[in-house]
Design a protein around this motif. Structure first.
Motif, PDB file in Angstrom:
ATOM      1  N   TYR A 290      21.532   0.425 -27.778  1.00 48.86           N
ATOM      2  CA  TYR A 290      21.789  -0.864 -27.170  1.00 48.86           C
ATOM      3  C   TYR A 290      22.495  -0.644 -25.928  1.00 48.86           C
ATOM      4  O   TYR A 290      22.708  -1.735 -25.105  1.00 48.86           O
ATOM      5  CB  TYR A 290      22.281  -1.861 -28.219  1.00 48.86           C
ATOM      6  CG  TYR A 290      21.204  -2.070 -29.389  1.00 48.86           C
ATOM      7  CD1 TYR A 290      20.146  -2.774 -29.130  1.00 48.86           C
ATOM      8  CD2 TYR A 290      21.447  -1.641 -30.688  1.00 48.86           C
ATOM      9  CE1 TYR A 290      19.194  -3.227 -30.121  1.00 48.86           C
ATOM     10  CE2 TYR A 290      20.678  -2.112 -31.806  1.00 48.86           C
ATOM     11  CZ  TYR A 290      19.178  -2.651 -31.427  1.00 48.86           C
ATOM     12  OH  TYR A 290      18.194  -2.847 -32.049  1.00 48.86           O
ATOM     13  N   TYR A 291      23.457   0.282 -25.966  1.00 51.82           N
ATOM     14  CA  TYR A 291      24.246   0.471 -24.643  1.00 51.82           C
ATOM     15  C   TYR A 291      23.184   0.787 -23.654  1.00 51.82           C
ATOM     16  O   TYR A 291      23.481   0.361 -22.589  1.00 51.82           O
ATOM     17  CB  TYR A 291      25.223   1.681 -24.939  1.00 51.82           C
ATOM     18  CG  TYR A 291      26.402   1.235 -25.365  1.00 51.82           C
ATOM     19  CD1 TYR A 291      27.601   0.462 -24.798  1.00 51.82           C
ATOM     20  CD2 TYR A 291      26.860   1.541 -26.687  1.00 51.82           C
ATOM     21  CE1 TYR A 291      28.587   0.273 -25.486  1.00 51.82           C
ATOM     22  CE2 TYR A 291      27.833   1.428 -27.499  1.00 51.82           C
ATOM     23  CZ  TYR A 291      28.656   0.405 -26.726  1.00 51.82           C
ATOM     24  OH  TYR A 291      29.932   0.391 -27.164  1.00 51.82           O
ATOM     25  N   ALA A 292      22.091   1.451 -23.647  1.00 53.72           N
ATOM     26  CA  ALA A 292      21.249   1.818 -22.856  1.00 53.72           C
ATOM     27  C   ALA A 292      20.469   0.428 -22.514  1.00 53.72           C
ATOM     28  O   ALA A 292      20.268   0.158 -21.123  1.00 53.72           O
ATOM     29  CB  ALA A 292      20.149   2.794 -23.125  1.00 53.72           C
ATOM     30  N   LEU A 293      20.047  -0.446 -23.247  1.00 55.09           N
ATOM     31  CA  LEU A 293      19.502  -1.631 -23.045  1.00 55.09           C
ATOM     32  C   LEU A 293      20.276  -2.546 -22.088  1.00 55.09           C
ATOM     33  O   LEU A 293      19.903  -3.386 -21.190  1.00 55.09           O
ATOM     34  CB  LEU A 293      19.190  -2.311 -24.538  1.00 55.09           C
ATOM     35  CG  LEU A 293      17.577  -1.945 -24.830  1.00 55.09           C
ATOM     36  CD1 LEU A 293      17.419  -2.849 -26.178  1.00 55.09           C
ATOM     37  CD2 LEU A 293      16.449  -2.162 -23.932  1.00 55.09           C
ATOM     38  N   ASN A 318      20.944  -9.797 -30.406  1.00 52.89           N
ATOM     39  CA  ASN A 318      20.592 -10.014 -31.791  1.00 52.89           C
ATOM     40  C   ASN A 318      20.483  -9.056 -32.767  1.00 52.89           C
ATOM     41  O   ASN A 318      20.322  -9.055 -34.087  1.00 52.89           O
ATOM     42  CB  ASN A 318      18.907 -10.843 -31.765  1.00 52.89           C
ATOM     43  CG  ASN A 318      19.125 -12.088 -31.036  1.00 52.89           C
ATOM     44  OD1 ASN A 318      19.908 -12.927 -31.155  1.00 52.89           O
ATOM     45  ND2 ASN A 318      17.943 -12.512 -30.265  1.00 52.89           N
ATOM     46  N   ASN A 319      20.556  -7.974 -32.158  1.00 56.58           N
ATOM     47  CA  ASN A 319      20.398  -6.612 -33.030  1.00 56.58           C
ATOM     48  C   ASN A 319      21.736  -5.603 -33.024  1.00 56.58           C
ATOM     49  O   ASN A 319      21.634  -4.787 -34.007  1.00 56.58           O
ATOM     50  CB  ASN A 319      19.090  -5.872 -32.405  1.00 56.58           C
ATOM     51  CG  ASN A 319      17.807  -6.800 -32.660  1.00 56.58           C
ATOM     52  OD1 ASN A 319      17.448  -7.212 -33.921  1.00 56.58           O
ATOM     53  ND2 ASN A 319      17.213  -7.313 -31.496  1.00 56.58           N
ATOM     54  N   SER A 320      22.427  -5.586 -32.002  1.00 59.39           N
ATOM     55  CA  SER A 320      23.323  -4.792 -31.919  1.00 59.39           C
ATOM     56  C   SER A 320      24.395  -4.843 -33.157  1.00 59.39           C
ATOM     57  O   SER A 320      24.748  -6.249 -33.329  1.00 59.39           O
ATOM     58  CB  SER A 320      24.173  -4.561 -30.649  1.00 59.39           C
ATOM     59  OG  SER A 320      25.100  -3.786 -30.652  1.00 59.39           O
ATOM     60  N   ALA A 329      26.872  -9.086 -24.080  1.00 63.22           N
ATOM     61  CA  ALA A 329      25.262  -9.383 -23.838  1.00 63.22           C
ATOM     62  C   ALA A 329      24.814 -10.824 -23.856  1.00 63.22           C
ATOM     63  O   ALA A 329      23.943 -11.387 -23.023  1.00 63.22           O
ATOM     64  CB  ALA A 329      24.356  -8.535 -24.802  1.00 63.22           C
ATOM     65  N   GLY A 330      25.280 -11.565 -24.973  1.00 62.59           N
ATOM     66  CA  GLY A 330      24.879 -12.929 -24.784  1.00 62.59           C
ATOM     67  C   GLY A 330      25.642 -13.708 -23.954  1.00 62.59           C
ATOM     68  O   GLY A 330      24.967 -14.547 -23.211  1.00 62.59           O
TER      69      GLY A 330
END
Length: 742
Positions: A290-293, A318-320, A329-330
């Motif tokens: 998720y850091y990469a995303l 939603n997933n991290s 991110a949000g």
């Protein structure tokens, strides 16, 4: 780096002690217990069978309850017990067992050294650095463990931040096998101290001493990181990229992809960054992916791929399981929705976040307020910001800032300025002060209060972080540029360019304005150098197509016409579909014309006649065709094309030349009436052209030749009055003297 225990040594021990008489002799059963426990340890190493370790512990405890001599066997039993506890990560019991082994085993024996080594390792794993150093340092003279022990101690000192002690120990490592690790830790020391040049040298040395990827890949990672931190981004890219191509995957492969992606990102190569972060996300699962995303989403945002960026950020949201990462991110997804004018979706997202992030609800409300502000609902935005401004800092400061921003958008500039002034006086945050000064500068600039705007931007530079300072320097450069204060503008734009790693896009914009500034100063060499800089770093092709043309023009200004055809060919070979291809071909044709190769010039010009080009090129193409016809004495077409140039494309750079050339052509043909009209076209359409005095003089001569002396006198008097320092003024005065005598 934990060593395996050798079963072979057990059998050798049996041979050595089999003929010795013990007070409590170890019988065959005891020997079998010792060997069985050792085998259980080895099976765990191979298969991960925890039950085998528990069996080994039970066997060794039974052994130690039955046998107390000879000390060699007792020591080996404690050693095996320590191994079992160590593998179970029961470090306190491992320490106790190895400590007992050290008491029983003969000093300097292989088992003794191994137990001391294992004791140091157990202390290290349990976080007891002092005892770990104590026992590892006992092995400095050991042929088996000496250099490894030094590396371990150096690593411990490094982790403790005791860099001089770490370096001192690491410098004593002698064997090539462990020199690689020594250089790695010395590199880490220099990296942490900011000595990036020395760190790079240390990490490069690692490759000279080992082929072990467990030390090579982290060394390459930190070498790339050192290049990045020292501003040598291309070196960082090359180092990480080559490693990923050359080495098989290890636990450091993800980190190498991440540092490569970050290097691409900071170099403005967002397309490459996206692909690299995508690779990183696919080789790791969980939080790391998720850091990469998240990083990929930033690159997508910079590319203008807002839909993809929002999708990736929402995936992280939603997933991290990392709440801070998910929250940010949000916020990023919401900001991008707002930037896309998708305000309803942004509000919906924030409402969903409120239920997930209760502790961040005020920050989310702040973002909702910005959404209402940007959608034009100033009243709702003001209500939210006012409520939040009653809270404690730092949210209070942010709310006051956005309240001032709202007043600014409502054109209530005096209230906006007073609110910002109050914020500057009360805030304890330098960043908040800088942002407030930046907004002040923008408001003053909008009101054309340039002195106040400049002072505000200077204050923002004094208080801001690197990013805010860069924006302020750029804005200040624009202020100076728009006020023709080119010297100061050069300094501001140059600062932005020299700090492109902070914000590549701002640096690129600054470079473009700087190039135009040099053109205004007629410093074409500096303009060309700046165009080349833009071409090197414009990875998104924002300015590329235009600066290639502008460079060709600048080369012409310097008289480098002989070099332009090869330059154009090189550009079109590298970028055959560049949008300004036809304009570049025109400047190639123009260069041929300037070097008197009219056949080549005409061939290119006629091929471009019906192509999509700029107005400057359209006029220039007609001019080339006219000059070609003039060279073959086709007067009719020469006249037609020259007149078309300034009549159809008066804004083209060739238009003044066309009017001038047509006037001279008609005059040479003794067609004085048309000569006069052509010269009048030059004077009326291009009054700032340096040939206007000459044109006026020939208008006067044309009037004389068609018998209109009074008109000639009027034109000569105008020439003398408007251009007293021109050599044609003295010629006009001479004609006046002649005419007045008639």
């Amino acid at each position: 780096m934990k060593k395996n225990i050798f079963i072979l040594f057990i059998f050798l021990s049996l041979f050595v002690y089999s003929s010795v008489s013990f007070a409590m002799p170890v019988d065959q059963n005891g020997i079998n217990m010792l060997i069985g426990a050792q085998n259980s340890v080895e099976l765990y190493r191979e298969y991960g069978d925890v039950s085998g370790l528990n069996q080994a512990i039970a066997q060794m405890n039974l052994f130690l309850s039955q046998y107390t001599e000879p000390s060699q066997y007792v020591g080996q039993a404690y050693e095996t017990l320590g191994d079992a506890y160590y593998l179970l990560k029961n470090y306190p019991q491992a320490i106790k067992s190895y400590g007992m082994a050290v008491q029983y085993l003969p000093e300097n024996s292989a088992d003794y050294e191994y137990s001391v080594y294992s004791l140091g390792y157990s202390y290290m794993e349990s976080g007891d650095s002092s005892n770990a150093i104590k026992y590892f340092s006992m092995l400095y003279t050991s042929q088996t463990y000496g250099d490894e022990a030094k590396v371990l101690v150096g690593g411990i000192y490094f982790n403790l931040g005791q860099y001089s002690q770490a370096t001192s120990v690491l410098n004593t490592v002698q064997s090539n096998q462990w020199k690689a690790w020594a250089y790695y830790y010395k590199g880490r020391v220099n990296f942490n101290l900011g000595n990036y040049s020395q760190a790079i040298s240390d990490f490069q040395q690692v490759l000279q001493y080992t082929s072990d990827l467990n030390v090579i890949e982290p060394s390459v990672y930190y070498q790339s990181y050192s290049y990045l931190n020292s501003g040598k981004i291309q070196n960082a890219i090359d180092t990480a990229s080559n490693a990923l191509k050359s080495y098989s995957p290890t636990t450091w492969t993800f980190d190498l992809y991440m540092i490569l992606g970050q290097s691409y990102y900071e170099n403005g190569q967002y397309k490459e960054a996206i692909a690299t972060f995508q690779n990183a996300s696919q080789i790791q699962h969980g939080t790391s992916s998720y850091y990469a995303l998240n990083a990929k989403a930033w690159a997508e945002y910079k590319m203008g791929n807002y839909t993809d960026a929002i999708s990736d950020w929402e995936n992280v949201l939603n997933n991290s399981t990392n709440l801070e990462l998910a929250f940010n991110a949000g916020i990023n997804a919401g900001n991008t929705l707002r930037e896309n004018k998708n305000f309803n979706s942004a509000v919906t997202l924030y409402k969903q976040m409120e239920t997930k992030f209760q502790s961040y609800i005020n920050q989310i409300n702040l973002e909702e307020g910005k959404t209402y502000l940007e959608s034009g609902n100033y009243q709702q935005a003001t209500t939210i910001f006012t409520n939040l401004s009653k809270l404690s800092e730092p949210l209070k400061d942010s709310a006051i800032y956005w309240l001032a921003y709202t007043y600014n958008l409502e054109s209530n500039y005096s209230l906006a300025i007073s609110t910002l002034s109050g914020l500057i006086q009360t805030t304890q945050s330098s960043d908040t002060k800088a942002n407030a000064y930046m907004l002040e500068g923008d408001i003053y600039a909008k009101a054309s209060q340039y002195v106040n705007a400049i002072n505000a931007y200077k204050n923002a530079i004094n208080f801001g972080n690197q990013t805010t300072k860069l924006s302020a320097e750029y804005n200040l450069g624009l202020m100076y540029y728009n006020n023709s204060d080119y010297k100061d503008a050069i300094n501001q734009f140059s600062y932005a360019i020299n700090n492109r790693i902070t914000d590549p896009n701002t640096a690129l914009n600054a470079a473009y304005y700087l190039s135009q500034l040099y053109v205004n100063l007629k410093d074409y060499n500096s303009a060309i150098a700046t165009y080349d800089w833009i071409a090197k770093y414009d990875f998104q092709d924002i300015y590329r197509s235009s600066i290639y043309v502008l460079k060709a023009i600048a080369m012409g200004k310097l008289g480098l016409y002989a070099q332009i055809p090869a330059y154009v060919d090189s550009i079109l070979q590298a970028y055959p579909n560049v949008s300004t291809k036809n304009d570049l071909l025109y400047y190639k044709a123009n260069a041929y014309m300037k070097t008197n190769d009219l056949s080549k010039a005409f061939s290119i010009a006629t091929s471009l006649s019906n192509q999509n080009t700029s107005n400057d090129a359209k006029g220039g193409i007609l001019y080339i065709e006219a000059k070609y016809y003039q060279s073959i004495n086709d007067i009719k077409n020469t006249e037609k094309y020259l007149k078309d140039v300034y009549m159809l494309y008066p804004s083209s750079s060739a238009a003044p030349n066309a009017a001038y050339d047509l006037g001279n052509l008609f005059y040479s043909l003794h067609d004085y009436s048309n000569a006069k009209d052509a010269f009048f076209a030059l004077v009326s359409l291009f009054p700032s052209d340096q040939r206007v005095p000459e044109a006026l003089y020939y208008i006067g001569l044309s009037y004389e030749n068609i018998g209109q002396a009074s008109n000639a006198i009027q034109v000569y008097n105008s020439l003398v009055s408007k251009f007293p320092n021109s050599p044609y003024s003295s010629k006009a005065q001479a004609r006046l003297s002649v005419l007045e005598k008639r």
